[in-house]
Design an enzyme around this catalytic site. Structure first.
Site, PDB file in Angstrom:
ATOM      1  N   GLU A  96      49.844  17.771  16.654  1.00 34.59           N
ATOM      2  CA  GLU A  96      48.611  17.689  16.717  1.00 34.59           C
ATOM      3  C   GLU A  96      47.809  18.347  15.199  1.00 34.59           C
ATOM      4  O   GLU A  96      47.416  17.916  14.789  1.00 34.59           O
ATOM      5  CB  GLU A  96      48.459  19.429  16.699  1.00 34.59           C
ATOM      6  CG  GLU A  96      48.584  20.488  18.208  1.00 34.59           C
ATOM      7  CD  GLU A  96      47.453  20.322  18.827  1.00 34.59           C
ATOM      8  OE1 GLU A  96      46.602  20.232  18.317  1.00 34.59           O
ATOM      9  OE2 GLU A  96      47.315  19.786  19.936  1.00 34.59           O
ATOM     10  N   CYS A 252      32.607  17.590  29.026  1.00 40.34           N
ATOM     11  CA  CYS A 252      31.737  18.712  28.352  1.00 40.34           C
ATOM     12  C   CYS A 252      30.835  17.321  26.660  1.00 40.34           C
ATOM     13  O   CYS A 252      31.432  18.371  25.929  1.00 40.34           O
ATOM     14  CB  CYS A 252      32.209  19.825  27.991  1.00 40.34           C
ATOM     15  SG  CYS A 252      30.484  20.672  27.903  1.00 40.34           S
ATOM     16  N   CYS A 262      31.421  18.207  36.479  1.00 42.94           N
ATOM     17  CA  CYS A 262      32.147  19.646  35.738  1.00 42.94           C
ATOM     18  C   CYS A 262      33.039  20.376  36.859  1.00 42.94           C
ATOM     19  O   CYS A 262      31.920  20.960  37.656  1.00 42.94           O
ATOM     20  CB  CYS A 262      31.181  19.821  34.973  1.00 42.94           C
ATOM     21  SG  CYS A 262      31.768  21.317  33.813  1.00 42.94           S
TER      22      CYS A 262
HETATM   23 FE1  SF4 Z   1      29.668  21.844  29.672  1.00 44.71          FE
HETATM   24 FE2  SF4 Z   1      30.347  21.716  32.758  1.00 44.71          FE
HETATM   25 FE3  SF4 Z   1      28.535  23.431  31.434  1.00 44.71          FE
HETATM   26 FE4  SF4 Z   1      28.014  20.525  31.914  1.00 44.71          FE
HETATM   27  S1  SF4 Z   1      28.491  22.388  33.643  1.00 44.71           S
HETATM   28  S2  SF4 Z   1      27.373  22.087  29.944  1.00 44.71           S
HETATM   29  S3  SF4 Z   1      29.931  19.160  31.318  1.00 44.71           S
HETATM   30  S4  SF4 Z   1      30.652  23.513  31.092  1.00 44.71           S
END
Ligand code: SF4
Ligand code: ZN
Length: 525
Positions: A96, A252, A262
């Protein structure tokens, strides 16, 4: 209308939820938010997960994705297979700290070497700071290595060699361990049920819950920790936190998030907002073309936008899409600094060049590391003559040697970027030949090239050496001697060339590294 939407409507009618603000663990940075009424942070339900089923769904989807997609990393493997909790905690702590401000790909090699050399906290505590700095060389932010070392010595001397075994104790006992690091170690190594909010998690949560206020403000920070603590899976807290970070690092991403891949997009406000805007635009197009538009879903929004401390102060920018979140305060430009530096050499005992290195103070930037004698330029003065004069005066304080301005040669400039400083090294060389050059102060040393390569020096020093080497090589290649040699070589038969090459690979007697570091140990510890 679905149950969750009904809930959202009900929640929208309610006034703002008041969340007790957790006591800050460390001295808070003073920001404009500090001027707000203290004691409570107002938070709209729009920025949380209200339904337990939603939370369960998110955990399941995220962890299933993580189980399939996670990268095999040495610290993850170690945290999984190491049965000794003390070693496991130490190993996660090291990873970490290394991962703070350094990319995973860079850390892998450093981590593997580190754990091979110091597999336990007591091994690390027995090392010298010089050895730690040497191992850390090139990783940047050198105070991190120093703190790990200090922490290990504290664990051995004050805690009987036992790593702290709760998040609170990790935070209290280990230098350089803040709220995030304690939570990460606690959840990954000790299975403690706590969220962990790092830069990746900030991005994921701000996008999922449309949190657009300054993400460094106390209100947003507390809201994100509350959210992370509510979401973390009590059965797999370490995996859940790592999955959130992995999602932020690989899906993301700061730029160009891969929303279609996602696993939690169905629960992401930003994703829904992008989709809704797209549909609205196509509806507008259909109306313009006199066609029947499709029924559009309602776009939920924050009931308190306008007064909500978590909502974005600016309207949604369609071009940015999910990248509307998170918002950060404008970054200060780095301080511009120019430093005169001199690569001072002399011929050592074996005929090889030795370099003069000077140790930096034990506090501040690059604390305790070794560098070529350097002098920060107070003001922008470009006169080479003045530079040389200043360098001679500086060197004379540390070395009793025949230093003249005419023996200093300007080589060029090297730019090195630190997090907050744009450093330009104005590089000079000076070769003393066989001069004795006794040292006047204790923080300078003559070292061989081999020792220099192994020493605890920063990347800036390596860049300077590279510049000098290529300048010298170029000079040698262009010298009349080199040209004559080349002509002779062309005429010489092959067997003679081979014999010459063999002779040139001689025994290069260097200063012993061990003795070099043994002498420095006493000064730095
Ligand atoms: Fe982020 Fe997933 Fe939302 Fe797209 S869908 S903004 S990748 S959390
Ligand atoms: Zn809001």
């Amino acid at each position: 209308m679905c149950a969750s939407r009904l809930t959202m409507r009900r929640v929208k009618k309610e006034t703002l939820e008041v969340v007790e603000k957790a006591k800050p663990k460390r001295k808070r940075q003073k920001t404009h938010k500090d001027d707000e009424p203290s004691g409570a942070v107002l938070r709209s339900a729009y920025h949380t997960f209200c339904e337990p089923a939603d939370v369960g769904h998110l955990r399941t989807r995220l962890l299933s994705w993580y189980d399939l997609e996670k990268r095999e990393l040495p610290w993850r493997t170690l945290a999984l297979i190491e049965p000794d909790v003390n070693i496991r905690t130490y190993a996660v702590w090291v990873s970490e700290i290394m991962l703070q401000q350094t990319q995973v790909a860079t850390v892998i090699d450093y981590y593997t070497k580190w754990m091979k050399r110091w597999p336990t906290v007591s091994d690390l505590s027995a090392a010298t700071l010089e050895e730690v700095n040497q191992m850390w060389a090139g990783l940047g932010y050198y105070s991190r290595g120093k703190r790990l070392h200090e922490g290990a010595q504290k664990v051995v001397s004050k805690l009987d060699g036992q790593m702290p075994d709760t998040v609170d104790e990790l935070l209290r006992q280990l230098p350089g361990v803040g709220r995030y690091t304690a939570a990460a170690i606690g959840s990954i190594a000790l299975g403690q049920v706590t969220g962990a909010v790092d830069g990746n998690v900030i991005r994921v949560l701000c996008r999922m819950r449309a949190i657009g206020a300054d993400c460094t403000s106390p209100a947003v920070t507390e809201a994100l920790w509350t959210l992370a603590n509510a979401l973390v899976d009590p059965k797999r807290p370490g995996d859940f936190n790592q999955a959130m970070m992995e999602l932020g690092a690989r899906v993301c991403t700061p730029k160009g998030p891969l929303c279609e891949q996602c696993p939690v997009r169905s629960q992401c406000h930003s994703y829904r907002k992008v989709q809704s805007k797209r549909e609205q635009n196509s509806k507008r197009l259909l109306v313009e073309n006199d066609m029947k538009p499709p029924a559009l879903p309602d776009i939920e929004d924050c009931s308190a936008s306008g007064t909500c401390p978590l909502c974005a102060p600016e309207p949604w920018d369609e071009e940015l899409g999910a990248q509307n979140f998170p918002r950060k305060p404008a970054k200060k430009p780095p301080r511009v600094e120019r430093t005169l530096t001199c690569v001072l050499t002399r011929r050592g005992e074996g005929g090889e060049d030795e370099f003069l290195l000077m140790q930096r103070p034990n506090k501040g930037l690059l604390a305790g590391l070794w560098e070529f004698p350097s002098l920060v330029l107070e003001k922008e003065d470009k006169s080479e003559k003045k530079h040389k004069m200043a360098l001679c005066v500086h060197l004379d304080k540390h070395l009793d040697a025949p230093l003249t301005q005419s023996s200093l040669h300007y080589v060029g400039e090297v730019v090195h970027i630190f997090s907050h400083i744009r450093q330009t090294y104005v590089v000079h060389t000076l070769h003393l030949g066989d001069a004795e050059a006794p040292l006047r102060t204790g923080n300078v040393r003559w070292v061989s090239r081999a020792a220099l390569r192994e020493a605890a020096v920063s990347t800036g020093v390596k860049k300077i050496l590279k510049l000098c080497d290529s300048a010298r090589l170029q000079k040698e290649q262009n010298s009349p001697d080199a040209k004559r040699q080349k002509d002779d070589d062309k005429k010489r038969p092959r067997s003679a060339k081979k014999a010459k090459m063999k002779a040139s690979v001689g025994s290069n007697k260097q200063l012993s590294l061990t003795s070099f570091f043994r002498t420095t140990k006493q000064e730095t510890c």
